[in-house]
Design an enzyme around this catalytic site. Structure first.
Site, short mmCIF file in Angstrom:
data_model
loop_
_atom_site.label_atom_id
_atom_site.label_comp_id
_atom_site.label_asym_id
_atom_site.label_seq_id
_atom_site.Cartn_x
_atom_site.Cartn_y
_atom_site.Cartn_z
N LYS A 192 -43.57 -104.33 32.94
CA LYS A 192 -43.34 -104.04 31.52
C LYS A 192 -44.41 -103.03 31.10
O LYS A 192 -45.55 -103.38 30.84
CB LYS A 192 -43.49 -105.34 30.73
CG LYS A 192 -42.82 -105.37 29.38
CD LYS A 192 -43.22 -104.29 28.43
CE LYS A 192 -44.20 -104.65 27.37
NZ LYS A 192 -44.57 -103.46 26.58
N GLU A 267 -57.15 -108.93 32.46
CA GLU A 267 -58.15 -107.85 32.48
C GLU A 267 -58.22 -107.33 31.06
O GLU A 267 -57.33 -106.59 30.62
CB GLU A 267 -57.67 -106.79 33.48
CG GLU A 267 -58.80 -106.04 34.10
CD GLU A 267 -59.21 -104.88 33.25
OE1 GLU A 267 -59.99 -105.11 32.30
OE2 GLU A 267 -58.73 -103.78 33.51
N CYS A 301 -61.22 -99.55 30.15
CA CYS A 301 -61.70 -100.91 29.89
C CYS A 301 -63.14 -101.10 30.33
O CYS A 301 -63.90 -101.80 29.70
CB CYS A 301 -60.79 -101.91 30.57
SG CYS A 301 -60.39 -101.44 32.24
N GLU A 401 -65.17 -103.77 21.21
CA GLU A 401 -64.62 -102.69 22.03
C GLU A 401 -63.97 -101.66 21.12
O GLU A 401 -63.07 -101.99 20.34
CB GLU A 401 -63.58 -103.25 23.01
CG GLU A 401 -63.04 -102.19 23.95
CD GLU A 401 -62.06 -102.74 24.97
OE1 GLU A 401 -61.06 -103.37 24.57
OE2 GLU A 401 -62.28 -102.55 26.17
P1 NAD Z 1 -52.16 -104.77 23.71
O1 NAD Z 1 -53.05 -105.68 24.44
O2 NAD Z 1 -51.47 -105.33 22.51
O3 NAD Z 1 -51.02 -104.19 24.69
C1 NAD Z 1 -51.10 -104.18 26.09
C2 NAD Z 1 -49.74 -104.47 26.68
O4 NAD Z 1 -49.32 -105.78 26.27
C3 NAD Z 1 -48.62 -103.55 26.23
O5 NAD Z 1 -47.73 -103.33 27.31
C4 NAD Z 1 -47.91 -104.35 25.15
O6 NAD Z 1 -46.56 -103.99 24.96
C5 NAD Z 1 -47.99 -105.73 25.74
N1 NAD Z 1 -47.85 -106.82 24.77
C6 NAD Z 1 -48.10 -106.81 23.44
N2 NAD Z 1 -47.86 -108.02 22.92
C7 NAD Z 1 -47.45 -108.82 23.93
C8 NAD Z 1 -47.06 -110.18 24.02
N3 NAD Z 1 -47.05 -110.96 22.95
N4 NAD Z 1 -46.72 -110.68 25.22
C9 NAD Z 1 -46.75 -109.89 26.33
N5 NAD Z 1 -47.09 -108.59 26.30
C10 NAD Z 1 -47.44 -108.06 25.12
O7 NAD Z 1 -53.02 -103.49 23.37
P2 NAD Z 1 -52.81 -102.39 22.22
O8 NAD Z 1 -52.35 -103.02 20.94
O9 NAD Z 1 -51.97 -101.31 22.79
O10 NAD Z 1 -54.32 -101.87 22.05
C11 NAD Z 1 -55.21 -102.59 21.22
C12 NAD Z 1 -56.60 -102.62 21.80
O11 NAD Z 1 -56.58 -103.23 23.09
C13 NAD Z 1 -57.23 -101.27 22.06
O12 NAD Z 1 -57.83 -100.75 20.92
C14 NAD Z 1 -58.24 -101.59 23.12
O13 NAD Z 1 -59.44 -102.04 22.54
C15 NAD Z 1 -57.60 -102.71 23.89
N6 NAD Z 1 -57.02 -102.24 25.18
C16 NAD Z 1 -57.66 -102.58 26.31
C17 NAD Z 1 -57.16 -102.13 27.53
C18 NAD Z 1 -57.87 -102.47 28.80
O14 NAD Z 1 -57.78 -101.72 29.78
N7 NAD Z 1 -58.54 -103.59 28.90
C19 NAD Z 1 -56.01 -101.37 27.59
C20 NAD Z 1 -55.35 -101.06 26.41
C21 NAD Z 1 -55.86 -101.50 25.20
#
Ligand code: NAD
Length: 497
Positions: A192, A267, A301, A401
């Protein structure tokens, strides 16, 4: 640059996109429209314009993917000889390299990162496929000495259907980092992608098909976290979820997986310290830290987002670093600047809000600190490479972060304070120590609470060393041979003779 890459860059600069990009879901070895028939758009962060459409999947698509994935697991994939699984992974690696141009340009258009960084990611995914291909036929069990009257052995079995929820900062890298060990171990995979970066995961499906992976072994369902991610994590037939993203969503993923006692690897990012001691090679540390915080515009990250520095060298370091940071080139990823775009308007606004608030409460902004645009087009979501000096340990820019090109400096007196400041957040993903003193390096490496610690090179290690976090940064390890453990379970067989 090879001719192939140049041709793809030309096409993208001329048309704003690439021809022939997939725009459906990939389930059971074929492209199909999503259940809803609806499409979403993904934007080029360097221009703010849409460059591709993709399918808005839902729970029905997830169900179809799980049925396909489970059938492929039971009837096909776990019966395939490990050596043959290895061959397919290696063949996929060769095809990835042959398609470098399209993959790299698509990744740059989707994520905003400089083309050179997308090419690094293409190289990395090919190496992941080779590396785990090499491991597929070496997952050996063990025997247990119970005496003459028994034969007892452990076998490593694949866990079954695995889900991979991807972030937007390293779309194809994160996909293959999880999928390659899962496939090597004999698991099937449902991916996904993030809703702002779905394209390269879909492109890889054509490559996997050409490599010879049987139908259903790898499926991709695009769509939102709510419509696709939720039902996927909560699905009874999914036996492991590998998630990379925010702490809040990671917690939600874990709750959904808990319904059916599905295991998870989380992660979840960090606030990783770089401890710069007074005896270090200062010029080297300055250059290395530029990469540690500004690679992928800080959307990493494990970025080195906190500089923990001894007071004696603070002024010289900050002066040199701020001058270098302010001179870094910024622009559309295809023009290969040092700093590319921020992936979305939402993320850019988050970064700007945090830095504006810091400035308003008196934090000293010694470099950058503002949103900017591509200098040629005047468009795009960019943020200047930023340095915030002498920040208090409890400040938001130290504890939270930011996920952007923002370095927070914390001044310390001596190694003990450096250790306590380095460990002073709720995260524990990565850390680096700059020093020439091996005793200090090894002492800090022992005591810093992080999943990986490097010395004198922030991003030392790469795909072969285990990677993952402690505390709010999550648990479980990816990369290296340890990643295979996520996708195997141990079965003991004991026989009385
Ligand atoms: P997020 O954690 O919401 O999204 C990451 C993934 O999870 C996406 O594919 C999203 O569609 C999916 N997702 C969202 N809700 C879900 C659910 N309920 N169940 C399963 N999957 C779900 O991240 P975001 O909103 O895109 O970014 C927000 C913050 O997250 C950023 O500002 C950053 O600080 C952090 N982030 C961290 C990493 C990392 O590498 N650790 C990567 C992206 C974002």
């Amino acid at each position: 640059m090879s001719q192939q890459i140049e041709a793809c860059v030309d096409e993208a600069l001329r048309t704003g996109t690439l021809s022939g990009l997939p725009d459906q879901v990939y389930i059971d070895g074929r492209w199909r429209d999503s259940d809803s028939g609806k499409k979403m758009e993904t934007l080029d962060p360097g221009t703010e314009k849409p460059f591709a459409r993709f399918a808005a999947g839902n729970a029905a698509d997830v169900d179809a993917a799980v049925v396909s994935s489970e059938r492929a697991f039971k009837e096909v994939w776990r019966k395939v000889d490990p050596a043959q699984r290895a061959n397919l992974l290696r063949r996929a690696a060769t095809l990835v390299r042959a398609n470098e141009g399209r993959l790299a340009v698509a990744e740059t258009l989707d994520s905003g990162k400089p083309l050179a960084e997308s090419r690094i990611d293409v190289d990395a995914i090919a190496r992941f496929l080779d590396y785990y291909g090499g491991a597929a036929d070496k997952l050996q069990g063990e025997t247990i000495p119970l005496g003459r009257d028994f034969v007892s052995y452990n076998v490593l079995e694949p866990v079954g259907v695995t889900a991979h929820i991807l972030p937007w900062n390293f779309p194809m890298f994160a996909m293959v980092r999880g999928a390659a060990p899962a496939l090597a171990a004999g698991c099937t995979v449902i991916v996904k992608p993030a809703e702002t970066t779905p394209v390269t995961a879909l492109m890889l499906m054509d490559i996997f098909t050409e490599a010879g992976f049987p139908a259903g072994v790898c499926n991709v369902v695009t769509g939102t976290g709510q419509a696709v991610g939720e039902p996927l994590c909560a699905h009874k037939k999914v036996r492991h979820v590998t998630f990379t993203g925010s702490v809040a969503t990671g917690s939600r993923v874990m709750q959904n997986a808990a319904r059916h006692i599905t295991s998870v690897t989380l992660e979840l990012g960090g606030k990783s310290p770089a401890v710069v001691l007074a005896d270090c090679d200062l010029d080297h540390a300055v250059e290395d830290m530029l990469e540690a915080i500004y690679f992928n515009a800080g959307q990493v990250c494990s970025a080195g987002s906190r500089l923990v520095i001894e007071r004696r060298i603070h002024d010289e370091f900050v002066e040199k670093f701020a001058a270098r940071a302010s001179a870094l080139t910024i622009g559309h990823g295809l023009k290969n600047p040092v700093i590319g775009a921020i992936n979305s308007r939402q993320q850019l606004e988050k970064i700007a809000r945090i830095v504006d608030d810091a400035r308003a409460r008196g934090v000293n902004v010694v470099a950058g600190g503002r949103c900017t645009v591509d200098p040629d087009s005047g468009a795009g979501w960019f943020f200047q490479p930023t340095m915030l000096d002498d920040v208090r340990p409890d400040d938001r820019v130290v504890q939270e972060e930011i996920f952007g090109p923002v370095l927070s400096v914390q001044i310390v007196d001596g190694i003990e304070e450096a250790l306590s400041v380095a460990n002073g957040t709720d995260y524990g993903l990565a850390a680096c120590i700059y020093t020439k003193d091996i005793k200090k390096a090894l002492g800090l490496a022992r005591d810093i609470d992080a999943g990986q610690v490097t010395v004198n090179q922030y991003y030392a290690g790469g795909i072969y060393t285990p990677f993952g976090g402690n505390k709010l940064s999550g648990f479980g390890r990816e990369k290296g041979l340890e990643a295979l453990r996520n996708y195997c379970r141990t079965k003991n067989v004991t026989v009385r003779i």
